[in-house]
Structure formats: C-alpha cells, structure tokens
Design an enzyme around this catalytic site. Structure first.
Site, PDB file in Angstrom:
ATOM      1  N   PRO A  85       0.485  -0.945   0.100  1.00  0.00           N
ATOM      2  CA  PRO A  85      -0.009  -0.204  -0.230  1.00  0.00           C
ATOM      3  C   PRO A  85       1.308   1.134  -0.151  1.00  0.00           C
ATOM      4  O   PRO A  85       1.489   0.980   0.835  1.00  0.00           O
ATOM      5  CB  PRO A  85      -0.642  -0.185   1.084  1.00  0.00           C
ATOM      6  CG  PRO A  85      -0.443  -1.175   1.818  1.00  0.00           C
ATOM      7  CD  PRO A  85       0.550  -1.903   1.034  1.00  0.00           C
ATOM      8  N   GLY A 104      -0.070   5.477  -0.028  1.00  0.00           N
ATOM      9  CA  GLY A 104      -0.838   6.090   0.751  1.00  0.00           C
ATOM     10  C   GLY A 104      -0.422   7.841  -0.376  1.00  0.00           C
ATOM     11  O   GLY A 104       1.136   7.507  -0.659  1.00  0.00           O
ATOM     12  N   GLN A 124      -5.959  -2.467   2.389  1.00  0.00           N
ATOM     13  CA  GLN A 124      -4.891  -1.853   3.794  1.00  0.00           C
ATOM     14  C   GLN A 124      -6.298  -0.793   4.679  1.00  0.00           C
ATOM     15  O   GLN A 124      -6.036   0.636   3.635  1.00  0.00           O
ATOM     16  CB  GLN A 124      -3.471  -1.395   3.169  1.00  0.00           C
ATOM     17  CG  GLN A 124      -2.924  -1.078   4.796  1.00  0.00           C
ATOM     18  CD  GLN A 124      -2.799   0.316   5.021  1.00  0.00           C
ATOM     19  OE1 GLN A 124      -2.700   1.280   3.147  1.00  0.00           O
ATOM     20  NE2 GLN A 124      -2.714   0.667   5.495  1.00  0.00           N
ATOM     21  N   TYR A 135      -6.357   2.638   7.744  1.00  0.00           N
ATOM     22  CA  TYR A 135      -5.914   2.866   9.085  1.00  0.00           C
ATOM     23  C   TYR A 135      -6.689   3.350   9.948  1.00  0.00           C
ATOM     24  O   TYR A 135      -8.304   3.379   9.074  1.00  0.00           O
ATOM     25  CB  TYR A 135      -5.272   3.788   8.159  1.00  0.00           C
ATOM     26  CG  TYR A 135      -3.594   3.557   7.793  1.00  0.00           C
ATOM     27  CD1 TYR A 135      -2.965   3.480   8.973  1.00  0.00           C
ATOM     28  CD2 TYR A 135      -3.717   4.309   6.631  1.00  0.00           C
ATOM     29  CE1 TYR A 135      -1.908   3.005   8.416  1.00  0.00           C
ATOM     30  CE2 TYR A 135      -2.412   4.798   6.414  1.00  0.00           C
ATOM     31  CZ  TYR A 135      -1.430   3.933   6.899  1.00  0.00           C
ATOM     32  OH  TYR A 135       0.235   3.330   6.784  1.00  0.00           O
ATOM     33  N   LYS A 158       0.254  -6.564   8.686  1.00  0.00           N
ATOM     34  CA  LYS A 158       1.738  -5.912   8.318  1.00  0.00           C
ATOM     35  C   LYS A 158       2.621  -5.037   9.825  1.00  0.00           C
ATOM     36  O   LYS A 158       1.522  -4.278  10.118  1.00  0.00           O
ATOM     37  CB  LYS A 158       1.221  -4.732   7.201  1.00  0.00           C
ATOM     38  CG  LYS A 158       2.484  -4.499   6.324  1.00  0.00           C
ATOM     39  CD  LYS A 158       1.996  -2.852   5.554  1.00  0.00           C
ATOM     40  CE  LYS A 158       2.624  -2.679   4.543  1.00  0.00           C
ATOM     41  NZ  LYS A 158       2.884  -1.205   5.437  1.00  0.00           N
ATOM     42  N   HIS A 199       7.344  -0.263   7.619  1.00  0.00           N
ATOM     43  CA  HIS A 199       6.881   0.385   6.586  1.00  0.00           C
ATOM     44  C   HIS A 199       8.175   1.538   6.047  1.00  0.00           C
ATOM     45  O   HIS A 199       7.345   2.740   6.040  1.00  0.00           O
ATOM     46  CB  HIS A 199       6.210   1.433   7.973  1.00  0.00           C
ATOM     47  CG  HIS A 199       4.618   2.034   7.174  1.00  0.00           C
ATOM     48  ND1 HIS A 199       3.001   2.049   7.941  1.00  0.00           N
ATOM     49  CD2 HIS A 199       4.552   3.274   6.982  1.00  0.00           C
ATOM     50  CE1 HIS A 199       2.848   3.089   7.261  1.00  0.00           C
ATOM     51  NE2 HIS A 199       2.859   3.116   6.129  1.00  0.00           N
ATOM     52  N   ASP A 247       8.801  -6.783   3.627  1.00  0.00           N
ATOM     53  CA  ASP A 247       9.163  -5.362   3.016  1.00  0.00           C
ATOM     54  C   ASP A 247      10.140  -5.294   3.105  1.00  0.00           C
ATOM     55  O   ASP A 247      10.795  -4.765   4.681  1.00  0.00           O
ATOM     56  CB  ASP A 247       8.215  -4.736   2.493  1.00  0.00           C
ATOM     57  CG  ASP A 247       7.486  -3.966   2.993  1.00  0.00           C
ATOM     58  OD1 ASP A 247       7.406  -3.711   4.439  1.00  0.00           O
ATOM     59  OD2 ASP A 247       5.861  -3.726   2.865  1.00  0.00           O
ATOM     60  N   GLY A 248      10.765  -3.737   2.881  1.00  0.00           N
ATOM     61  CA  GLY A 248      11.458  -2.957   3.284  1.00  0.00           C
ATOM     62  C   GLY A 248      12.896  -3.049   2.882  1.00  0.00           C
ATOM     63  O   GLY A 248      13.366  -3.857   3.295  1.00  0.00           O
TER      64      GLY A 248
HETATM   65  C1  FMN Z   1       5.543   6.900  -0.560  1.00  0.00           C
HETATM   66  C2  FMN Z   1       4.509   5.604   0.763  1.00  0.00           C
HETATM   67  C3  FMN Z   1       3.807   5.740   1.731  1.00  0.00           C
HETATM   68  C4  FMN Z   1       3.055   5.452   2.139  1.00  0.00           C
HETATM   69  N1  FMN Z   1       1.962   4.726   1.997  1.00  0.00           N
HETATM   70  C5  FMN Z   1       1.514   3.563   3.419  1.00  0.00           C
HETATM   71  C6  FMN Z   1      -0.087   3.228   3.838  1.00  0.00           C
HETATM   72  O1  FMN Z   1      -1.284   4.027   3.011  1.00  0.00           O
HETATM   73  N2  FMN Z   1       0.000   2.119   3.892  1.00  0.00           N
HETATM   74  C7  FMN Z   1       0.510   1.299   4.474  1.00  0.00           C
HETATM   75  O2  FMN Z   1       0.223   0.185   5.080  1.00  0.00           O
HETATM   76  N3  FMN Z   1       2.104   1.615   4.114  1.00  0.00           N
HETATM   77  C8  FMN Z   1       2.429   2.481   3.777  1.00  0.00           C
HETATM   78  N4  FMN Z   1       3.838   2.525   2.935  1.00  0.00           N
HETATM   79  C9  FMN Z   1       4.920   1.679   3.788  1.00  0.00           C
HETATM   80  C10 FMN Z   1       4.541   0.239   2.830  1.00  0.00           C
HETATM   81  O3  FMN Z   1       3.811   0.368   2.163  1.00  0.00           O
HETATM   82  C11 FMN Z   1       6.062  -0.817   2.569  1.00  0.00           C
HETATM   83  O4  FMN Z   1       5.723  -1.347   3.523  1.00  0.00           O
HETATM   84  C12 FMN Z   1       6.804   0.035   2.791  1.00  0.00           C
HETATM   85  O5  FMN Z   1       7.483   0.740   1.150  1.00  0.00           O
HETATM   86  C13 FMN Z   1       8.304  -0.974   2.725  1.00  0.00           C
HETATM   87  O6  FMN Z   1       9.490  -0.692   1.954  1.00  0.00           O
HETATM   88  P1  FMN Z   1      10.045  -0.005   0.585  1.00  0.00           P
HETATM   89  O7  FMN Z   1      10.147   1.184   0.942  1.00  0.00           O
HETATM   90  O8  FMN Z   1      12.005  -0.091   1.328  1.00  0.00           O
HETATM   91  O9  FMN Z   1       9.581  -1.566  -0.547  1.00  0.00           O
HETATM   92  C14 FMN Z   1       3.579   3.728   2.436  1.00  0.00           C
HETATM   93  C15 FMN Z   1       5.270   4.120   1.864  1.00  0.00           C
HETATM   94  C16 FMN Z   1       5.713   4.860   0.552  1.00  0.00           C
HETATM   95  C17 FMN Z   1       7.242   5.135   0.974  1.00  0.00           C
END
Ligand code: FMN
Length: 357
Positions: A78, A80, A128, A130, A211, A235, A266-267
C-alpha cells in the site's frame, strides 16, 4: 515515455518528474532515517553461495498467495497518496498489477477509493486500512470491502501513531493523504490491540493480513489469532526510527510461523537479487514499496509494467546464476552474511546513479 531498460533509468526518470516535496515524501523516513538505511544494510549484508551445474534452462518463479496466482513472488504494498506520483494513483497500480500478474495491496489513504476502484479494474486485490473511526466504522468498511470482492483485508499495525518525517516537516509539506478529512486523527489507530484482530477474525470471512510484524512473539500471536498472512514490515523506515532491518527480522518470524501461514516481507528490497535473498530466508512473497512508487512517478502504469518486467528478469537471472530453477530450491543454504561493501543507503542497489547515469 521513453521505455527504460534498467531500474537506474527508472529512478532517474522518477526524480526528474517529481517536485522536491513529492520526491522527499517518497524517499524519506522518520527522524534520523536510520531504519531506512538499516533496511538496506540488512539486504546488502546477505550474499549468495551459488551452486553450479544444475539445469537452469527453465526458471519457474510462479507461485500463489491466498490462492491468488502470482507470476512472481512479489506484492505491491500500500502506498498512500500514490496519486501524487501519477494522477491515476491506485487505479494505475491496479491496472499494472492485474496485467502483469502480481497482487496489489491498496492503501486506504489514496485515490480512487476502494469501492470506486473495484468498479474500474478487476481484482484480485487486497485492501489495507488505517482506522480513522470506531469499531462500527471499521466493520462497515470491512463489510463493504467484502461486498466489493476484495481478496483480503490488511491491517497496518506499525503506525499506531504518525511518525515525525522531518523532510516533510522542514518544508511544511503535507502529502495529499494528510489533507483528507480525519487523516490526522490517530486515536482509533492508537487504540488498536490484539482484540481488534480477534474481532475481525470472529466477525468476518475474509483473509486477514497483519502488516508490521517485527518479532517472533508477535508472529506467534498472529498465528494464534488465526491471521492468514504474517507481513514483516517496518513501513520502509517511515515509522519507528532505529528499528532493525526487516530482512534481519525475517528468519525468526519464519521460524515462529513454522509453515502455518505465508510470510510476506518488505523494507529495502529494490532488485531481483534482493527478492531472491528474502525468498531464501523463507519469505513467501516480497513487497517493494518505493520501487512501486518510483515506477509510478517515472510513468504510471506503463512504467510500473516495465519495472516489473525488469524485476522478473533480475529474479530469474539471479536464480539461474545461483544454480536453482524453482522457488522450492531456495533455502538459507544459498546465502550467508558478510560486511556490506559500501555505506548502505536507500539507493545503494543503484551505484551507477552516483556516476551520473
Ligand atoms: C510513499 C509511501 C507511502 C506509503 N503509504 C502506506 C500506506 O498508506 N499504508 C501502509 O500500510 N504502508 C504504507 N507505506 C509503506 C509501504 O507499504 C511498505 O511497507 C514500504 O514502502 C516497504 O519499504 P520499501 O519502500 O523500502 O520497499 C508507504 C510507503 C511509501 C514509500
């Protein structure tokens, strides 16, 4: 959009297309951004111990998650405000995921809304949420989500309060999602407990993904509560600062889950080789958040499709060169830990960016 052949080009194009505010929102983390760097340090610290002389003429990376066929073991996490990177937002991601054959997890803080998107692009898809309201509010959304045909429901548990993202604060920048009504209200999110998980499992017949799992004990609690997918995440380093790398949390979570549910992580994963490392350590599928966001910024659906094709090529090439031809042959035996070569950063998988490419 000129078609790119490398992920280096994709990142460069993304940066060119975004203004400084959107770019920093995309790449940034919380406080000192150490978790962002640690995620990458973790991925950079695993190296391969390849095998040779196995027939790798056909490398099969197709799999399933929640009975959904995946062309490769990848999910699109996801994001945002993804419409800030390309106007189609979640619909562009959905179209790319659908056409390519990977699973999108749609953020509750992007457009189009989940019910609108359900009419625009066929699933399968996960939603997903919030929590921006009380239990009745949540129940209503989950019921709608089931009625719209969503394949799974994802509760993000690493965001019980909103972190301090200083890149944004310094510029007084508020992402589009932060400008939505109610988005600054984290009270319901902060009040979430394991009872919330039990309530959802008891009341609704939809696979539940939690998550933000980071330790074995919470993974066990997920399994005890009947959670259907355990999702290891911090995150992307955007929430708790000084958290450990997700890839470092993965082995203990995989051991605790012990095959009773799929484990997604992820991450810091940016490339095919990164994905293969996580699969070796027991992940069922890997999420690439900034990869998805950068591809969207580089050119929406078409760029995301191109990026996914490159990622697929990289995964297959890595597996063939490591001497394996199927996902079942990936194991911790194929990797070991070593010092990263350079100081890890978000883009350490892309050294040619520093050389001006
Ligand atoms: C711009 C941005 C917006 C995000 N928004 C959400 C979100 O709305 N909900 C959520 O559960 N995680 C959110 N995340 C976290 C991602 O779902 C994910 O866990 C994370 O990007 C993984 O790490 P990576 O960017 O290193 O791949 C967001 C990440 C980014 C970069």
């Amino acid at each position: 959009m000129a078609q790119f052949l490398t992920l280096h080009e994709m990142i460069k194009q993304a940066q060119q297309n975004l203004d400084q505010g959107a770019w920093d929102y995309l790449i940034g983390g919380s406080d000192s951004e150490s978790t962002v760097r640690r995620n990458r340090a973790g991925v950079d610290s695993w190296v391969f111990k390849p095998r040779i002389l196995n027939d790798v003429s056909v490398v099969d990376i197709a799999t399933t998650l929640l009975d959904v066929p995946l062309r490769m073991p990848v999910v699109l996490p996801p994001i945002g405000s993804v419409q800030e990177f390309e106007e189609g937002g979640g619909a562009s991601v959905a179209a790319a995921a659908n056409e390519f054959g990977v699973l999108q997890i749609l953020s509750s803080v992007c457009t189009p809304r989940f019910d609108v998107l359900a009419k625009m692009v066929p699933g399968p898809r996960i939603y997903q949420l919030y929590l921006l309201g009380d239990e009745a509010w949540m129940d209503d959304i989950i019921a709608q989500c089931i009625a719209c045909g969503y394949t799974g429901f994802c509760l993000t548990a690493d965001t019980q309060t909103y972190s301090r993202r200083e890149r944004d604060i310094l510029k007084r920048y508020v992402p589009l999602s932060g400008r939505q009504a109610g988005s600054g209200d984290f009270i319901a999110q902060a009040k979430m407990t394991w009872d919330t998980v039990a309530h959802i499992k008891e009341k609704f017949d939809i696979p539940l993904i939690v998550k933000g799992v980071g330790v074995a004990d919470d993974a066990r609690r997920c399994i005890d509560a009947g959670v259907d997918v355990v999702y290891v995440s911090n995150h992307g380093g955007r929430q708790l600062d000084h958290a450990r790398a997700c890839i470092d949390a993965l082995p203990e979570v995989v051991a605790a889950v012990d095959g009773r549910a799929p484990v997604v992580v992820d991450g810091g994963f940016m490339r095919g080789a990164d994905v293969v490392k996580a699969l070796c350590l027991g992940a069922t599928a890997v999420g690439l958040g900034r990869f998805e966001a950068l591809a969207m910024a580089a050119g929406g659906k078409d760029a995301l499709l191109a990026a996914l094709s490159i990622l697929e090529h990289e995964i297959k090439t890595t597996m063939a060169l490591a001497g394996v031809c199927s996902l079942s042959q990936l194991s911790p035996e194929l990797v070991y830990r070593a010092e990263p070569l350079a100081s890890p950063s978000l883009f350490s998988a892309f050294p040619l960016l520093d050389e001006g490419y």
